[in-house]
Design a protein around this motif. Structure first.
Motif, PDB file in Angstrom:
ATOM      1  N   LYS A 291       0.842  -1.206   0.000  1.00  0.00           N
ATOM      2  CA  LYS A 291       0.000   0.000   0.000  1.00  0.00           C
ATOM      3  C   LYS A 291       0.874   1.252   0.000  1.00  0.00           C
ATOM      4  O   LYS A 291       0.600   2.216  -0.721  1.00  0.00           O
ATOM      5  CB  LYS A 291      -0.939  -0.030   1.215  1.00  0.00           C
ATOM      6  N   LYS A 292       1.942   1.230   0.780  1.00  0.00           N
ATOM      7  CA  LYS A 292       2.890   2.352   0.797  1.00  0.00           C
ATOM      8  C   LYS A 292       3.520   2.534  -0.591  1.00  0.00           C
ATOM      9  O   LYS A 292       3.628   3.655  -1.101  1.00  0.00           O
ATOM     10  CB  LYS A 292       3.974   2.105   1.852  1.00  0.00           C
ATOM     11  N   TYR A 293       3.912   1.420  -1.203  1.00  0.00           N
ATOM     12  CA  TYR A 293       4.501   1.451  -2.545  1.00  0.00           C
ATOM     13  C   TYR A 293       3.518   2.077  -3.538  1.00  0.00           C
ATOM     14  O   TYR A 293       3.876   2.974  -4.308  1.00  0.00           O
ATOM     15  CB  TYR A 293       4.857   0.021  -2.951  1.00  0.00           C
ATOM     16  N   VAL A 294       2.272   1.620  -3.513  1.00  0.00           N
ATOM     17  CA  VAL A 294       1.264   2.149  -4.429  1.00  0.00           C
ATOM     18  C   VAL A 294       1.054   3.642  -4.197  1.00  0.00           C
ATOM     19  O   VAL A 294       1.030   4.436  -5.144  1.00  0.00           O
ATOM     20  CB  VAL A 294      -0.071   1.383  -4.281  1.00  0.00           C
ATOM     21  N   ASP A 295       0.910   4.045  -2.944  1.00  0.00           N
ATOM     22  CA  ASP A 295       0.693   5.465  -2.658  1.00  0.00           C
ATOM     23  C   ASP A 295       1.834   6.312  -3.204  1.00  0.00           C
ATOM     24  O   ASP A 295       1.607   7.365  -3.811  1.00  0.00           O
ATOM     25  CB  ASP A 295       0.562   5.694  -1.152  1.00  0.00           C
ATOM     26  N   GLU A 296       3.061   5.872  -3.004  1.00  0.00           N
ATOM     27  CA  GLU A 296       4.210   6.668  -3.428  1.00  0.00           C
ATOM     28  C   GLU A 296       4.418   6.618  -4.941  1.00  0.00           C
ATOM     29  O   GLU A 296       4.638   7.654  -5.582  1.00  0.00           O
ATOM     30  CB  GLU A 296       5.462   6.190  -2.688  1.00  0.00           C
ATOM     31  N   VAL A 297       4.323   5.438  -5.520  1.00  0.00           N
ATOM     32  CA  VAL A 297       4.589   5.298  -6.960  1.00  0.00           C
ATOM     33  C   VAL A 297       3.452   5.904  -7.787  1.00  0.00           C
ATOM     34  O   VAL A 297       3.699   6.669  -8.732  1.00  0.00           O
ATOM     35  CB  VAL A 297       4.822   3.821  -7.326  1.00  0.00           C
TER      36      VAL A 297
END
Length: 198
Positions: free
Chosen positions: A80-86
């Motif tokens: 989820k962190k990856y998706v939010d940032e990317v």
């Protein structure tokens, strides 16, 4: 040369879940695509990443595959962190999408039609404690007839929102009890060949 981006989002829990199964599926996909003449781009989320570089990997890739365990009915929190940032980087740079698709000038435009990533394909490969029988059966208490695609919609919608075609997911079920892990791993390349028409 066509390119595939393989994203492994397993989160290591020592002495409980160390990622060997997800690594095996990741490697099986890598070997398959190399044998088909693809260039393979890779990201292991737990090892760190640069959001802007991940945007560029997505733009280069013709195919994107997420390899994930299902922890408490979703991907690990690091994804989820990856998706939010990317995806925020892809939004701010206008490389993934231009708004949500709606305009005041054309009220027929639907939410989720502003993507710029048409022509790309996305797939989820997931490992589950849940047995296969718990899906697609309205008599099952938990999922109430829902499919794995229904359960994974919070993952696949991000890509669909950006114009990417979502293909049928691949799943390894019942991994702690009676699942056919060896057979599911062996059959993975057949699924890849079928859904990506290779």
């Amino acid at each position: 040369m066509k390119k595939v981006l393989l994203i492994n989002t397993h989160l290591n829990y020592p002495n409980w879940s160390e990622g060997l199964l997800n690594d095996a599926f990741h490697q099986r996909a890598k070997d398959f695509f190399l044998s088909e003449g693809f260039e393979v781009l890779e990201t292991k989320v737990e090892n760190g990443y640069d959001a802007d570089e991940e945007v560029e990997k997505h733009l280069q890739a013709d195919i994107i595959i997420l390899q994930t365990p299902i922890n408490w009915f979703g991907a690990p929190w690091i994804y989820k962190k990856y998706v939010d940032e990317v995806f925020n980087s892809g939004l701010l740079s206008a490389k993934f999408l231009a708004g949500d698709g709606r305009t005041r000038e054309d009220l027929t435009r639907q939410y989720g039609t502003g993507g710029k990533m048409q022509g790309k394909k996305f797939m989820v490969s997931a490992t589950w404690n849940a047995p296969k029988a718990s899906f697609d059966d309205p008599n099952q208490v938990l999922f109430e007839g829902r499919s794995t695609a229904d359960a994974l919609i919070q993952i696949t919608s991000n890509y669909r929102f950006c114009g990417v075609e979502v293909v049928a997911d691949y799943n390894c079920f019942d991994i702690f009890k009676d699942g056919d892990i060896a057979g599911t791993l062996e059959n993975y390349p057949k699924h890849l060949k079928k859904v990506f028409k290779l």
